[in-house]
Design an enzyme around this catalytic site. Sequence first.
Site, PDB file in Angstrom:
ATOM      1  N   LYS A 235       3.375  -2.282  -8.497  1.00 40.91           N
ATOM      2  CA  LYS A 235       3.922  -3.080  -7.353  1.00 40.91           C
ATOM      3  C   LYS A 235       4.288  -4.331  -7.809  1.00 40.91           C
ATOM      4  CE  LYS A 235       2.087  -4.871  -2.973  1.00 40.91           C
ATOM      5  NZ  LYS A 235       1.266  -5.110  -2.089  1.00 40.91           N
ATOM      6  N   ASP A 240       4.072 -12.102  -0.880  1.00 41.81           N
ATOM      7  CA  ASP A 240       3.875 -11.271   0.292  1.00 41.81           C
ATOM      8  C   ASP A 240       3.644 -12.226   1.627  1.00 41.81           C
ATOM      9  OD1 ASP A 240       3.556  -9.227   2.193  1.00 41.81           O
ATOM     10  OD2 ASP A 240       1.545  -8.371   1.136  1.00 41.81           O
ATOM     11  N   LYS A 247       1.247 -12.790   8.185  1.00 42.62           N
ATOM     12  CA  LYS A 247       0.150 -13.101   7.564  1.00 42.62           C
ATOM     13  C   LYS A 247      -0.291 -14.375   8.345  1.00 42.62           C
ATOM     14  CE  LYS A 247      -0.332 -10.294   3.057  1.00 42.62           C
ATOM     15  NZ  LYS A 247      -1.330  -9.448   3.489  1.00 42.62           N
ATOM     16  N   ASP A 258       0.536 -10.878  -5.628  1.00 42.82           N
ATOM     17  CA  ASP A 258       1.057  -9.353  -5.178  1.00 42.82           C
ATOM     18  C   ASP A 258       1.938  -8.583  -6.300  1.00 42.82           C
ATOM     19  OD1 ASP A 258       0.022  -7.574  -3.152  1.00 42.82           O
ATOM     20  OD2 ASP A 258       1.934  -8.105  -2.017  1.00 42.82           O
ATOM     21  N   ASP A 317       3.915  -5.882   6.860  1.00 41.68           N
ATOM     22  CA  ASP A 317       3.040  -6.104   5.707  1.00 41.68           C
ATOM     23  C   ASP A 317       2.607  -5.082   4.795  1.00 41.68           C
ATOM     24  OD1 ASP A 317       1.433  -7.872   4.283  1.00 41.68           O
ATOM     25  OD2 ASP A 317      -0.025  -8.125   5.889  1.00 41.68           O
ATOM     26  N   GLU A 319       4.165  -3.294   2.782  1.00 44.29           N
ATOM     27  CA  GLU A 319       5.230  -3.187   2.206  1.00 44.29           C
ATOM     28  C   GLU A 319       5.122  -2.724   0.801  1.00 44.29           C
ATOM     29  OE1 GLU A 319       3.460  -5.761   2.053  1.00 44.29           O
ATOM     30  OE2 GLU A 319       3.356  -6.179  -0.051  1.00 44.29           O
ATOM     31  N   ARG A 321       3.456  -0.142  -0.432  1.00 47.76           N
ATOM     32  CA  ARG A 321       3.802   1.216  -0.462  1.00 47.76           C
ATOM     33  C   ARG A 321       5.154   1.817  -0.406  1.00 47.76           C
ATOM     34  NH1 ARG A 321      -0.299   1.875   4.724  1.00 47.76           N
ATOM     35  NH2 ARG A 321      -0.964   0.117   3.602  1.00 47.76           N
TER      36      ARG A 321
HETATM   37  N1  BES Z   1      -0.570  -7.390  -0.502  1.00 45.98           N
HETATM   38  C1  BES Z   1      -1.359  -6.830   0.589  1.00 45.98           C
HETATM   39  C2  BES Z   1      -2.546  -6.244   0.036  1.00 45.98           C
HETATM   40  C3  BES Z   1      -3.602  -7.569  -0.367  1.00 45.98           C
HETATM   41  C4  BES Z   1      -4.728  -7.824   0.362  1.00 45.98           C
HETATM   42  C5  BES Z   1      -3.732  -7.566  -1.675  1.00 45.98           C
HETATM   43  C6  BES Z   1      -5.633  -8.592  -0.076  1.00 45.98           C
HETATM   44  C7  BES Z   1      -4.599  -8.714  -2.309  1.00 45.98           C
HETATM   45  C8  BES Z   1      -5.629  -9.116  -1.531  1.00 45.98           C
HETATM   46  C9  BES Z   1      -0.652  -5.745   1.292  1.00 45.98           C
HETATM   47  O1  BES Z   1       0.612  -5.559   1.163  1.00 45.98           O
HETATM   48  C10 BES Z   1      -0.966  -5.673   2.757  1.00 45.98           C
HETATM   49  O2  BES Z   1      -0.853  -6.698   3.401  1.00 45.98           O
HETATM   50  N2  BES Z   1      -1.745  -4.757   3.205  1.00 45.98           N
HETATM   51  C11 BES Z   1      -2.177  -4.611   4.419  1.00 45.98           C
HETATM   52  C12 BES Z   1      -1.727  -3.375   5.114  1.00 45.98           C
HETATM   53  C13 BES Z   1      -1.752  -3.144   6.708  1.00 45.98           C
HETATM   54  C14 BES Z   1      -0.882  -3.828   7.266  1.00 45.98           C
HETATM   55  C15 BES Z   1      -1.349  -1.709   6.920  1.00 45.98           C
HETATM   56  C16 BES Z   1      -3.819  -4.815   4.693  1.00 45.98           C
HETATM   57  O3  BES Z   1      -4.429  -4.253   3.875  1.00 45.98           O
HETATM   58  O4  BES Z   1      -4.259  -5.394   5.446  1.00 45.98           O
HETATM   59 ZN    ZN Z   2       1.251  -6.736  -0.434  1.00 44.72          ZN
HETATM   60 ZN    ZN Z   3       1.827  -6.865   2.764  1.00 48.89          ZN
END
Ligand code: BES
Ligand code: ZN
Ligand code: ZN
Length: 470
Positions: A235, A240, A247, A258, A317, A319, A321
């Site tokens: 990824k 992000d 966020k 990210d 968010d 994104e 996956r």
């Molecule tokens: N990049 C984030 C995940 C992340 C969180 C990486 C903290 C490093 C530290 C990912 O893209 C994300 O935002 N995931 C969300 C998904 C949710 C909206 C379904 C999450 O895990 O909150």
């Molecule tokens: Zn992300």
């Molecule tokens: Zn995200």
Amino acid sequence: MTYTHSKTLDTSTDFILPCKKDDLKSIAHLLPIKQPDFDGSFATYLQLYGKDGNRIYLIGLGEEKHNAQLENAFHKLAFDTQKYWDKSIQVYAEELTEANVRKAVIGLEMAQYQIGAFKSEKEKSKKTSVAIVTSKSIKSVIEEGNFTGQTINKIKALVDAPPNIKTPEYLGKWAEKSSKKANYKCTVLKHKELKKQGFEAVLSVGKGSVNKPVVIINEYYGNTSKKVDIALVGKGITFDSGGLSIKPSTNLHYMKSDMGGAAVVLGVIELIAKLKLNINVVGIVCSAENAVDAESYRPGDVIDSYSGKTIEIIDTDAEGRLVLADGLSYAVQQIKPEYLIDLATLTGSVVRTLGYEAAGMFTHNVDMANTMSQIGYNVHERVWQLPMFEEYKSDLHSDVADLRNFSGKPLTGATNAAQFLEAFTEDHNNWMHLDIAGVSFGSSPYAKMKSASGYGIQLITEFIKTKLTS
Ligand code: BES
Ligand code: ZN
Ligand code: ZN
């Protein structure tokens, strides 16, 4: 730093003297005084002077269990004291195993990393020559440690780089430069080519940014067989923001990291090429910036993907996956590798589950899980398996599309993400997903703010060596 091998220790010049916990006996003949105030506790050190005024650094190796993270002891010693070292220093390695020597060199090399790449005044780096002193023949081990340490530093620099500079295109240029140096093939697919080949999920995530997405395909062929032993998918979200499902601003600057999964993929391919391993490996990096703009993809959109499956966007968010879905489909359809591993800073959920000590591991392959778990302990880049039970799969249901990218529930987030990815693997028997959100970036004794850890380079390289070379 440069590293050489020497058979005899010159006791009149500077040297590092490794010492196991409560065991000064085996090195007593090299000590300038009988009973120094030192018990060999892990990652402690004591500086003494020899009778020629030379420096002798006692370094604590701790107990057997500390071998997995020996680099941390050498990293600390070098970081704190290398400003006093002369042009050369020796490491007494007669009592060290090959794995210990590799870790020692990795640690010394890691101490060369300078996080202030964008400061106007750069720290001066000294060119120290390190002689590893042992009667054993360990040239290749020293070289491997050196290459590994260098690669870890390079991927740390990449993860720590600011997102206005580290665009998807920048990652492509990084890969092209690396491929020329380390001698492997690199193809960077840009917007027109992505459209032509159908990387629709990558394109959707990248729509809101002026920094257009790329897919990087790195191919290293260590032998003439046409079969690809392993494909790695990373990824590569260079920033992000969350997109329209934006966020909160606290710690948002850390979302430059990210692309930690992409960095591991780029680093491992470079390292394997440098080590000239007798395997064929392909690295696929799906890179985009998840930005807020009138052009951004929206919650409610239904997007297409490389596989042809349609995806309902619940949260922009989620994104990572999406870009990985296209990377995995490309891998199974075009590369057809024996093993398939993806790495991603994918969910906050895995951070809440495992904290900063282990990556979340998802696979149906027991043998792969056992090997990865064992190697994780050996190199101190640990993984912990999390479930992918059938019952969770209903969370992926969408009324309007083939599947949705988020369940909308604050439960089992890392598993949901893994099962979303699974839908794009065509049931590949040897697939594993590693969620490295908690381990790729964090606190360290060497920086005031959070920074890149280098996690994954040793884990994946050792996995490949164990499973695919013998
Ligand atoms: N990049 C984030 C995940 C992340 C969180 C990486 C903290 C490093 C530290 C990912 O893209 C994300 O935002 N995931 C969300 C998904 C949710 C909206 C379904 C999450 O895990 O909150
Ligand atoms: Zn992300
Ligand atoms: Zn995200």
